[in-house]
Design a protein around this motif. Structure first.
Motif, short mmCIF file in Angstrom:
data_model
loop_
_atom_site.label_atom_id
_atom_site.label_comp_id
_atom_site.label_asym_id
_atom_site.label_seq_id
_atom_site.Cartn_x
_atom_site.Cartn_y
_atom_site.Cartn_z
N MET A 37 -19.45 58.54 42.72
CA MET A 37 -19.71 57.42 41.78
C MET A 37 -19.83 57.98 40.37
SD MET A 37 -20.63 54.11 42.65
CE MET A 37 -20.29 52.92 41.40
N PRO A 38 -18.85 57.76 39.49
CA PRO A 38 -19.00 58.25 38.12
C PRO A 38 -20.15 57.53 37.41
CG PRO A 38 -17.01 56.91 38.33
CD PRO A 38 -17.62 56.99 39.70
N ALA A 39 -20.75 58.18 36.41
CA ALA A 39 -21.85 57.56 35.66
C ALA A 39 -21.31 56.32 34.93
CB ALA A 39 -22.39 58.56 34.66
N PRO A 40 -22.18 55.36 34.63
CA PRO A 40 -21.71 54.18 33.91
C PRO A 40 -21.16 54.58 32.54
CG PRO A 40 -24.11 54.18 34.07
CD PRO A 40 -23.62 55.32 34.89
N GLY A 41 -20.06 53.97 32.14
CA GLY A 41 -19.44 54.29 30.86
C GLY A 41 -20.25 53.74 29.69
N TRP B 117 -20.82 47.88 36.98
CA TRP B 117 -21.12 49.23 37.48
C TRP B 117 -22.32 49.17 38.43
CZ3 TRP B 117 -25.20 52.59 37.72
CH2 TRP B 117 -24.89 53.89 38.13
N GLU B 118 -23.32 48.41 38.07
CA GLU B 118 -24.51 48.32 38.93
C GLU B 118 -24.18 47.63 40.26
OE1 GLU B 118 -26.85 46.41 35.73
OE2 GLU B 118 -28.40 47.88 36.25
N VAL B 119 -23.35 46.59 40.20
CA VAL B 119 -22.97 45.90 41.44
C VAL B 119 -22.24 46.88 42.36
CG1 VAL B 119 -21.50 44.09 42.42
CG2 VAL B 119 -22.94 43.59 40.44
N ALA B 120 -21.31 47.65 41.79
CA ALA B 120 -20.55 48.60 42.62
C ALA B 120 -21.49 49.65 43.21
CB ALA B 120 -19.46 49.26 41.77
N THR B 121 -22.45 50.09 42.41
CA THR B 121 -23.40 51.12 42.88
C THR B 121 -24.27 50.57 44.00
OG1 THR B 121 -23.38 52.11 40.70
CG2 THR B 121 -25.28 52.63 42.08
N LEU B 122 -24.78 49.36 43.81
CA LEU B 122 -25.64 48.77 44.85
C LEU B 122 -24.84 48.45 46.11
CD1 LEU B 122 -27.86 46.66 42.48
CD2 LEU B 122 -28.74 48.30 44.16
N ARG B 123 -23.59 48.06 45.95
CA ARG B 123 -22.75 47.77 47.13
C ARG B 123 -22.56 49.05 47.94
NH1 ARG B 123 -18.51 44.98 44.73
NH2 ARG B 123 -19.10 42.87 45.30
N GLU B 124 -22.24 50.12 47.25
CA GLU B 124 -22.04 51.42 47.93
C GLU B 124 -23.35 51.91 48.55
OE1 GLU B 124 -19.38 53.27 48.48
OE2 GLU B 124 -20.42 55.08 49.18
N ALA B 125 -24.45 51.76 47.82
CA ALA B 125 -25.75 52.20 48.35
C ALA B 125 -26.10 51.41 49.61
CB ALA B 125 -26.83 52.00 47.28
N ALA B 126 -25.85 50.11 49.59
CA ALA B 126 -26.19 49.28 50.75
C ALA B 126 -25.30 49.64 51.94
CB ALA B 126 -26.04 47.80 50.39
N ALA B 127 -24.04 50.01 51.69
CA ALA B 127 -23.16 50.42 52.79
C ALA B 127 -23.69 51.72 53.39
CB ALA B 127 -21.73 50.60 52.28
N ARG B 128 -24.13 52.64 52.55
CA ARG B 128 -24.67 53.90 53.07
C ARG B 128 -25.97 53.65 53.84
NH1 ARG B 128 -22.65 58.80 50.30
NH2 ARG B 128 -20.76 58.07 49.31
N LEU B 129 -26.80 52.75 53.30
CA LEU B 129 -28.06 52.46 54.00
C LEU B 129 -27.77 51.83 55.36
CD1 LEU B 129 -31.16 52.56 53.65
CD2 LEU B 129 -31.05 50.21 52.81
N GLY C 98 -35.72 52.57 52.69
CA GLY C 98 -34.73 52.41 51.62
C GLY C 98 -34.44 53.74 50.98
N GLY C 99 -33.39 53.75 50.18
CA GLY C 99 -33.01 54.98 49.51
C GLY C 99 -32.60 54.71 48.08
N VAL C 100 -32.57 55.78 47.31
CA VAL C 100 -32.15 55.70 45.90
C VAL C 100 -30.81 56.42 45.77
CG1 VAL C 100 -32.72 56.34 43.53
CG2 VAL C 100 -34.53 55.60 45.11
N TRP C 101 -29.83 55.68 45.26
CA TRP C 101 -28.46 56.16 45.12
C TRP C 101 -28.08 55.99 43.66
CZ3 TRP C 101 -24.33 58.52 47.07
CH2 TRP C 101 -23.05 58.14 46.66
N HIS C 102 -27.78 57.11 42.98
CA HIS C 102 -27.47 57.07 41.54
C HIS C 102 -28.51 56.25 40.77
CE1 HIS C 102 -23.65 59.26 41.51
NE2 HIS C 102 -23.65 58.88 42.77
#
Ligand code: GLY
Ligand code: MN
Length: 370
Positions: free
Chosen positions: A1-5, A147-159, A230-234
């Motif tokens: 996940m690249p950092a937010p631009g 960017w936050e939506v994509a990050t939370l979507r990926e985090a929720a998939a990992r969780l 729960g976990g913290v992702w980026h």
């Protein structure tokens, strides 16, 4: 996940400046660390920021000198100040306030101690009018950018992956703490930097305590077990709960789980842009009332997720004299009804939900019943 631009941070600060203009502020002192991270990407254990219509200063100390330089290199529109020789954040802030030349200056009343406020007020002098603000940045944070939506979507998939692995393993014979340790190992395996909160493993009668922390009780046949982790992702927190029965569920236990699943379905169906958060809560409550279990639902239905595990929106009963703003597309919240029967056990089922233009999208995906 690249950092937010850079464009995301510029947009966040533009939204803040619009909110400040509406509130008649020509500056805002930001003291909440997650709010500072939101506006600048700086993640430090100590920092302050001052935002004006044109400028944004970050203040931190020598431990974060490199982090400040990195922020300045990455993002336009920031200025940095290392805490000066006085060693005092407050003194450094007062000199930045003088440089900014602001007169109506907001501060975050929930995040500034009375002692610090009194000192700042006295040191800044009578040219500065201090104005209390509440949740000005938090309300912006509630609506996630792409960017936050994509990050939370990926985090929720990992969780969800972690949850499926954990729930596939037998629970009997382990202590709550041993199960919690396995949960946290699994969170690390799927890439989370840390748990989002102390992992909850509540078994048997402990399951009747919504925030029981994992203890030394050994899980036994016939126990209801609430697992909430729960976990913290980026930097972003996600949160899920499932309830399992060790061995075979009794008809009563299966009935409780089914009732909570129904309540969760009703609440999730009520999530849509424009809905009052209390309507989502009321949907879960009405469903449990109809099952004769409403009195055992002793907490709110959910909370926002983001840089903090509990943030806006609040999804609970209407509080006297408080009108929560309606849900908006881009909000991410938990829906987690539960029932707690003293001495007997409890059930909680929790998923993470994105409010979309058309309604909602479930971000977590874990079987609710096995
Ligand atoms: N899952 C823990 C909490 O929401 O408080
Ligand atoms: Mn939660």
């Amino acid at each position: 996940m690249p950092a937010p631009g850079a464009r995301f941070f510029l947009a966040r600060r533009a939204r803040l400046r619009a909110a400040m203009a509406t509130a008649g502020l020509d500056g805002l002192v930001v003291s909440s660390l997650p709010n500072i991270t939101y506006l600048s990407g700086l993640a430090a254990s100590a920092a302050l920021a001052l935002v004006t219509a044109e400028r944004c200063w970050l203040i931190s100390d020598g431990r974060y000198a490199q982090a400040l330089r990195d922020r300045l290199d990455a993002l336009p529109g920031l200025e940095a100040r290392e805490v000066d020789g006085s060693g005092s954040y407050e003194q450094t802030l007062v000199s930045v306030i003088a440089e900014a030349g602001v007169s109506r200056l907001g501060f975050e009343s929930a995040h500034v101690s009375v002692r610090r406020f009194r000192w700042l007020e006295a040191a800044a002098g009578s040219a500065v009018e201090w104005v209390e603000t509440h949740e000005i940045v938090e309300r912006l944070r509630a609506v996630k950018d792409p960017w936050e939506v994509a990050t939370l979507r990926e985090a929720a998939a990992r969780l969800s992956d972690a949850a499926k692995c954990i729930l596939a393993n037998a629970l009997a014979g382990s202590t709550e703490r041993e199960v919690a340790a396995r949960v946290e190992q699994e969170l690390a395996r799927v890439g989370f930097t840390r748990p989002a909160f102390d992992t909850i493993v509540a078994s048997g009668p402990n399951a009747a305590l919504p925030h029981h922390r994992a203890g030394t009780r050994r899980l036994m046949d016939g126990d209801l077990v609430v697992l909430d982790f729960g976990g913290v992702w980026h930097g972003y927190a996600v949160d899920v709960s499932r309830t399992r029965v060790v061995g075979r569920a009794t008809a009563r236990q299966a009935g409780w789980i089914e009732a909570v699943i129904k309540a969760q379905d009703a609440a999730v169906a009520a999530v849509r842009p424009g809905a009052a958060p209390e309507r989502v809560d009321a949907a879960a409550r009405a469903s449990l009332d109809a099952a004769g279990l409403g009195e055992y639902f002793t907490h709110g239905t959910g909370h926002g997720l983001g840089l903090e595990v509990h943030e806006l929106p609040r999804v609970g009963r209407r509080r006297p004299g408080v009108t929560e703003p309606p849900l908006l597309a881009g909000m991410v919240l938990t829906v987690e009804p539960g029932i707690y029967l003293p001495g007997e056990g409890g059930v909680r089922i929790e998923d993470d939900v994105l409010v979309t233009r058309g309604g909602r999208e479930l971000l977590t995906d874990v079987p609710r019943m096995v």
